[in-house]
Motif scaffolding. Sequence first.
Motif, PDB file in Angstrom:
ATOM      1  N   VAL A 149      45.552  37.011  47.456  1.00  0.00           N
ATOM      2  CA  VAL A 149      46.418  35.955  45.859  1.00  0.00           C
ATOM      3  C   VAL A 149      46.363  35.732  44.663  1.00  0.00           C
ATOM      4  N   LEU A 150      45.033  34.970  45.355  1.00  0.00           N
ATOM      5  CA  LEU A 150      43.999  34.210  43.673  1.00  0.00           C
ATOM      6  C   LEU A 150      44.062  35.304  42.316  1.00  0.00           C
ATOM      7  N   GLY A 151      43.200  36.144  44.216  1.00  0.00           N
ATOM      8  CA  GLY A 151      42.681  38.077  42.875  1.00  0.00           C
ATOM      9  C   GLY A 151      44.371  38.418  41.825  1.00  0.00           C
ATOM     10  N   TYR A 152      45.007  38.361  42.899  1.00  0.00           N
ATOM     11  CA  TYR A 152      46.666  38.917  42.211  1.00  0.00           C
ATOM     12  C   TYR A 152      46.996  38.200  40.563  1.00  0.00           C
ATOM     13  N   ARG A 153      47.183  36.268  41.308  1.00  0.00           N
ATOM     14  CA  ARG A 153      47.382  35.953  39.950  1.00  0.00           C
ATOM     15  C   ARG A 153      46.172  35.757  38.998  1.00  0.00           C
ATOM     16  N   GLN A 154      46.251  35.211  37.793  1.00  0.00           N
ATOM     17  CA  GLN A 154      45.581  34.573  36.555  1.00  0.00           C
ATOM     18  C   GLN A 154      44.350  34.271  36.984  1.00  0.00           C
ATOM     19  N   VAL A 155      43.505  34.705  35.672  1.00  0.00           N
ATOM     20  CA  VAL A 155      41.922  34.280  36.299  1.00  0.00           C
ATOM     21  C   VAL A 155      42.079  32.827  36.112  1.00  0.00           C
ATOM     22  N   ASP A 156      42.734  31.767  35.073  1.00  0.00           N
ATOM     23  CA  ASP A 156      42.703  30.705  35.035  1.00  0.00           C
ATOM     24  C   ASP A 156      42.624  29.738  36.509  1.00  0.00           C
TER      25      ASP A 156
END
Length: 257
Positions: A149-156
């Motif tokens: 999920v975090l990898g799919y979201r924006q990197v910041d």
Amino acid sequence: MTAVAEQAPANRLRKNSLGVGAITFMVISAAAPLTAVAGGTPLGMLMGNGAGFAGTYLIVTILLLLFAVGYVAMSRHVGNAGAFYAYAARGLGSMAGGATALIAILSYNAMQIGVMGLLGAATSGLFAGWGINLPWWVWSFIAIALVAVLGYRQVDLSAKILTVLVLCEYLVVLVLDIAILKTGGDSGLSAAPFSWSQITSGSPAIAILFCFAAFIGFEATTIYAEEARDPKITIPRATYFSVVLIGVFYMLTAWLM
């Protein structure tokens, strides 16, 4: 055609989104300070060179700083998320680049399997004490889902979360360091761990192996070149900061331990 052109930027890396601090903490998180201190350092002392382990950290830190000089010099000419693959391919050709990529994929995936197993077992034991009994692999898959999920979201977003987690890890170890400084340790405070006789005692090769392993991931600064603010300045600073922060922190903690 218009719809495709409008949607294309959404599938690209987000430019100008990461500063020096964000990149530094993202690569330090890969080194896992708490895991290295609680797991790697005692093993490095036991199987390596004992008290000389702190001095070994100093030597490895200096070596990696020297390596970083050439590494960041190349980063000014290679802005690519492929990291070592891109560098090897540019400097040595596509065959060497491909070999580098395959070795990296094998190594990191083998490590990841072990890390996910460790995470699952540790988390299962923790929650079992609170009355929540689930198999270790359930917690491992939950972690994999969160990472996805975090990898799919924006990197910041990942950068902010990792910054908080890394600061918490540093805080835990600093509490231990302060406690040892306050009491003076079992044998008092001494510069003996940095002497050549201590560094070369026992099995220094094993100690060097553990020390280098503790820096794992610091080279990842360059993969964020496309997402960094002013990468020609941000990437070198983040690389040097990560090596110094990891090296000095581990060296100080190993010395106190």
